[in-house]
Write a protein that holds these residues in place. Structure first.
Motif, PDB file in Angstrom:
ATOM      1  N   VAL A 387       0.858  -1.092  -0.058  1.00  0.00           N
ATOM      2  CA  VAL A 387       0.214   0.049  -0.009  1.00  0.00           C
ATOM      3  C   VAL A 387       0.743   1.244   0.066  1.00  0.00           C
ATOM      4  CG1 VAL A 387      -1.805   1.475   1.273  1.00  0.00           C
ATOM      5  CG2 VAL A 387      -2.076  -1.100   1.186  1.00  0.00           C
ATOM      6  N   HIS A 388       1.854   1.106   0.839  1.00  0.00           N
ATOM      7  CA  HIS A 388       2.756   2.529   0.995  1.00  0.00           C
ATOM      8  C   HIS A 388       3.438   2.592  -0.412  1.00  0.00           C
ATOM      9  CE1 HIS A 388       5.805   4.557   3.464  1.00  0.00           C
ATOM     10  NE2 HIS A 388       5.664   5.484   2.407  1.00  0.00           N
ATOM     11  N   LYS A 389       3.896   1.688  -1.042  1.00  0.00           N
ATOM     12  CA  LYS A 389       4.754   2.005  -2.202  1.00  0.00           C
ATOM     13  C   LYS A 389       3.600   2.406  -3.468  1.00  0.00           C
ATOM     14  CE  LYS A 389       7.865  -0.547  -5.769  1.00  0.00           C
ATOM     15  NZ  LYS A 389       7.835   0.773  -6.213  1.00  0.00           N
ATOM     16  N   TYR A 390       2.344   1.786  -3.209  1.00  0.00           N
ATOM     17  CA  TYR A 390       1.535   2.192  -4.267  1.00  0.00           C
ATOM     18  C   TYR A 390       1.553   3.832  -4.478  1.00  0.00           C
ATOM     19  CZ  TYR A 390      -2.868   3.578  -6.692  1.00  0.00           C
ATOM     20  OH  TYR A 390      -3.763   3.881  -7.633  1.00  0.00           O
ATOM     21  N   PHE A 391       1.289   4.230  -3.297  1.00  0.00           N
ATOM     22  CA  PHE A 391       1.237   5.816  -2.924  1.00  0.00           C
ATOM     23  C   PHE A 391       2.617   6.703  -3.309  1.00  0.00           C
ATOM     24  CE2 PHE A 391      -2.817   4.404  -0.966  1.00  0.00           C
ATOM     25  CZ  PHE A 391      -3.316   5.467  -1.643  1.00  0.00           C
ATOM     26  N   ASP A 392       3.610   5.820  -2.883  1.00  0.00           N
ATOM     27  CA  ASP A 392       4.853   6.400  -3.095  1.00  0.00           C
ATOM     28  C   ASP A 392       4.957   6.489  -4.693  1.00  0.00           C
ATOM     29  OD1 ASP A 392       7.552   7.396  -2.360  1.00  0.00           O
ATOM     30  OD2 ASP A 392       8.256   5.697  -3.314  1.00  0.00           O
ATOM     31  N   ASP A 393       4.731   5.450  -5.586  1.00  0.00           N
ATOM     32  CA  ASP A 393       4.874   5.457  -6.826  1.00  0.00           C
ATOM     33  C   ASP A 393       3.960   6.629  -7.511  1.00  0.00           C
ATOM     34  OD1 ASP A 393       6.460   3.284  -6.659  1.00  0.00           O
ATOM     35  OD2 ASP A 393       4.925   1.832  -7.548  1.00  0.00           O
ATOM     36  N   MET A 394       2.632   6.500  -6.969  1.00  0.00           N
ATOM     37  CA  MET A 394       1.844   7.358  -7.326  1.00  0.00           C
ATOM     38  C   MET A 394       2.355   9.134  -7.182  1.00  0.00           C
ATOM     39  SD  MET A 394      -0.294   6.486  -9.369  1.00  0.00           S
ATOM     40  CE  MET A 394      -1.440   7.948  -9.481  1.00  0.00           C
ATOM     41  N   TYR A 395       2.912   9.272  -6.058  1.00  0.00           N
ATOM     42  CA  TYR A 395       3.578  10.455  -5.740  1.00  0.00           C
ATOM     43  C   TYR A 395       4.500  10.884  -6.927  1.00  0.00           C
ATOM     44  CZ  TYR A 395       5.887  14.390  -3.539  1.00  0.00           C
ATOM     45  OH  TYR A 395       6.743  15.331  -3.197  1.00  0.00           O
ATOM     46  N   LYS A 396       5.440   9.866  -7.362  1.00  0.00           N
ATOM     47  CA  LYS A 396       6.314  10.231  -8.219  1.00  0.00           C
ATOM     48  C   LYS A 396       5.874  10.450  -9.556  1.00  0.00           C
ATOM     49  CE  LYS A 396      10.070   7.385  -6.296  1.00  0.00           C
ATOM     50  NZ  LYS A 396       9.942   5.712  -5.848  1.00  0.00           N
ATOM     51  N   VAL A 397       4.725   9.808  -9.906  1.00  0.00           N
ATOM     52  CA  VAL A 397       4.026  10.070 -11.343  1.00  0.00           C
ATOM     53  C   VAL A 397       3.357  11.265 -11.266  1.00  0.00           C
ATOM     54  CG1 VAL A 397       2.308   9.330 -12.924  1.00  0.00           C
ATOM     55  CG2 VAL A 397       3.545   7.694 -11.754  1.00  0.00           C
ATOM     56  N   MET A 398       2.595  11.767 -10.064  1.00  0.00           N
ATOM     57  CA  MET A 398       1.958  12.860 -10.151  1.00  0.00           C
ATOM     58  C   MET A 398       3.035  14.109 -10.066  1.00  0.00           C
ATOM     59  SD  MET A 398      -1.106  12.130  -7.478  1.00  0.00           S
ATOM     60  CE  MET A 398      -2.007  13.511  -7.550  1.00  0.00           C
ATOM     61  N   LYS A 399       4.225  14.162  -9.410  1.00  0.00           N
ATOM     62  CA  LYS A 399       5.111  15.016  -9.335  1.00  0.00           C
ATOM     63  C   LYS A 399       5.579  15.305 -10.600  1.00  0.00           C
ATOM     64  CE  LYS A 399       9.165  16.398  -6.737  1.00  0.00           C
ATOM     65  NZ  LYS A 399      10.032  16.926  -7.639  1.00  0.00           N
ATOM     66  N   ARG A 400       6.033  14.219 -11.549  1.00  0.00           N
ATOM     67  CA  ARG A 400       6.342  14.352 -12.950  1.00  0.00           C
ATOM     68  C   ARG A 400       5.431  15.071 -13.654  1.00  0.00           C
ATOM     69  NH1 ARG A 400      11.553  14.494 -13.991  1.00  0.00           N
ATOM     70  NH2 ARG A 400      12.493  12.745 -13.007  1.00  0.00           N
TER      71      ARG A 400
END
Ligand SMILES: C[S@@+](CC[C@H](N)C(=O)[O-])C[C@H]1O[C@@H](n2cnc3c(N)ncnc32)[C@H](O)[C@@H]1O
Length: 475
Positions: A387-400
């Protein structure tokens, strides 16, 4: 709302979780049944569990019911070339383009999770330029072929297809259990069809592009020819009847559908053919765009959702995108995480620094960890980290992608929420909150439909459209 933190995430002491069977409980099935009936979420809904999160964000969810799933694309021009059950409907994309047509006169559109290219194809049908990134090479190929083949001569395509020799054979991918997936005669016909396609010449641009459409068509009939069904996960279908010559029959039907779509495109959408649509094989977490966009319309993978690689393992292997099982694993581990990724990937993530987190996420993680411990049985005990990795991954995409959104631009996400180990995860609201941290305002959260939780069938989840906006004056 507490400040989000990107550094020094201290992991609590609950890993690895030791699972023990409670006294008097015998089998895993017994435990699963007991857990469902005794779940505090039995008969509940995300409407109830979202309340504290909505209060903190100071927003409300409005109802905006609409057909949002890909199934409504099956009869639609271009979209029907390849069935992609995880995609969203062209009608939804159209409704978003129309909603903002006055505000952005000729918008440049981005879909960081392009899938089979619904956003790009629909944008092009509206004469709007678009760019997509997609990390699954099969889907990138499908999306690219769907949006960049509109000028292929339909008569040449049909002639080329009808010239396929029927006596050359390419063996089924060795690492798949093809004998289980296809009836013997069907498999033989598929191998002859693939052998014939492989023998088609690819010397000129005209031949290469027509052959790409033929390969796309071949990939799109595979599941119909098989003993499998995608609902949306891939599984065996006991009573499925497939006739021996289905590969040839379905293939010709598909080519004739594409033939008639090309005729319409070239008669009625002539101007749109040269409108740029680019599908880049790239990781949305890392790809840096050189252009700025008016609209980002996308549907990310859902938390705890589908395995986009296993679901397309047949198509990927038959088209040569995977040569052995470990190729699929490598691709899967590079996508935004799903709950079928390798344990090693999650272990490495758990030990890494610089993860995105916030107080909601930390609470959700420790709730899941406690409940897995209490239940004594769960599919994966590293779920809090997934779950944590999902939001970390999504944070990276959203930032980009937010970096490349124009001031005044909008970021529209279609997303579903989740229930994991009796803990509700408001994925839509968490992503909206990440958006605010990255400088966007939450404009709307609309409920498009209700869904049922896969774990507790009478728990009501939702699918929402989250609209975030970059203020005009912000750079
Ligand atoms: C829900 S699907 C998108 C479907 C799309 N809206 C359509 O209609 O075809 C999510 C897609 O994101 C892709 N994906 C996952 N992680 C990715 C990443 N890091 N970079 C690019 N694409 C990724 C998956 O392969 C999948 O095709």
């Amino acid at each position: 709302m507490k400040e989000e933190n990107l550094h020094d995430v201290k992991e609590p002491n609950w890993s690895p979780i030791q699972l023990e069977l409670p006294l008097g409980i015998s089998t895993k099935t017994d435990i699963r049944r007991r857990n469902i009936i005794s779940s505090p979420k039995f008969g509940g809904s995300s409407d109830i569990d979202s309340k504290p999160y909505l209060k903190e964000l100071g927003i409300e969810i409005v109802e905006k019911r609409q057909p949002i799933q890909f199934t409504s694309n099956f009869g639609e021009r271009v979209h029907r070339w390849a069935p992609y059950i995880q995609g969203f409907s062209a009608a939804f994309v159209q409704s978003m383009l129309e909603r903002y047509e006055e505000e952005y006169r000729s918008p440049l559109i981005l879909d960081p999770f392009a899938g089979c290219g619904t956003v790009l194809a629909q944008s092009k049908l509206n004469s709007y330029k678009s760019i997509g990134t997609e990390l699954n090479p099969l889907l990138q190929f499908i999306a690219d072929t769907k949006v960049n083949s509109w000028d292929v001569d339909p008569d040449f395509l049909l002639e080329f297809f009808l010239s396929i020799p029927r006596n050359l054979r390419t063996a089924a991918p060795e690492f798949l259990k093809s004998e289980n997936q296809f009836n013997k005669k069907v498999l033989e016909n598929l191998e002859f069809l693939k052998g014939g396609i492989d023998s088609l010449p690819s010397e000129t641009d005209k031949q290469i592009r027509a052959k790409n459409i033929i390969l796309l068509s071949f990939s799109s009939i595979l599941i119909d020819c098989s003993n499998l069904k995608r609902t949306p996960c891939l599984g065996y279908w006991k009573n499925k009847k497939v006739s021996d010559n289905s590969p040839w029959v379905l293939m010709e039907r598909k080519i004739r559908d594409i033939y008639s779509d090309l005729k319409v495109l070239q008669e009625k959408f002539k101007k749109n053919i040269s409108v740029k649509s680019e599908v880049i094989l790239a990781d949305a977490m890392e790809y840096s765009h050189r252009t700025n966009f008016d609209l980002i319309i996308t549907s990310p993978p859902y938390m705890n959702g589908l395995d986009y690689v296993m679901n397309y393992k047949l198509e990927m292997a038959w088209l040569g995108f995977t040569k052995e099982a470990k190729d699929a694993k490598r691709i899967k581990d590079s996508l935004v995480v799903c709950d079928n990724v390798s344990k090693g990937l999650i272990r490495t993530f758990a030990q890494s620094n610089n993860k995105y987190t916030n107080d909601w996420l930390e609470e959700i993680k420790s709730g899941i960890a406690k409940n897995i411990q209490r239940r004594g049985n769960y599919r994966r005990n590293d779920m809090p980290y997934i779950v944590h990795k999902y939001f970390d991954d999504m944070y990276k995409v959203m930032k980009r992608v937010i970096e490349s959104l124009k001031p005044g631009g909008r970021f529209i996400l279609v997303i579903g929420d989740s229930l994991i180990a009796d803990v509700y995860i408001p994925t839509d609201l968490l992503l909206a909150r990440i958006g605010t941290k990255l400088g966007l305002d939450i404009e709307k959260v609309e409920k498009a439909r209700d869904r049922r939780s896969g774990q507790i069938r009478n728990y009501r989840l939702r699918e929402t459209i989250v609209t975030l906006k970059k203020a005009k004056h912000k750079v």
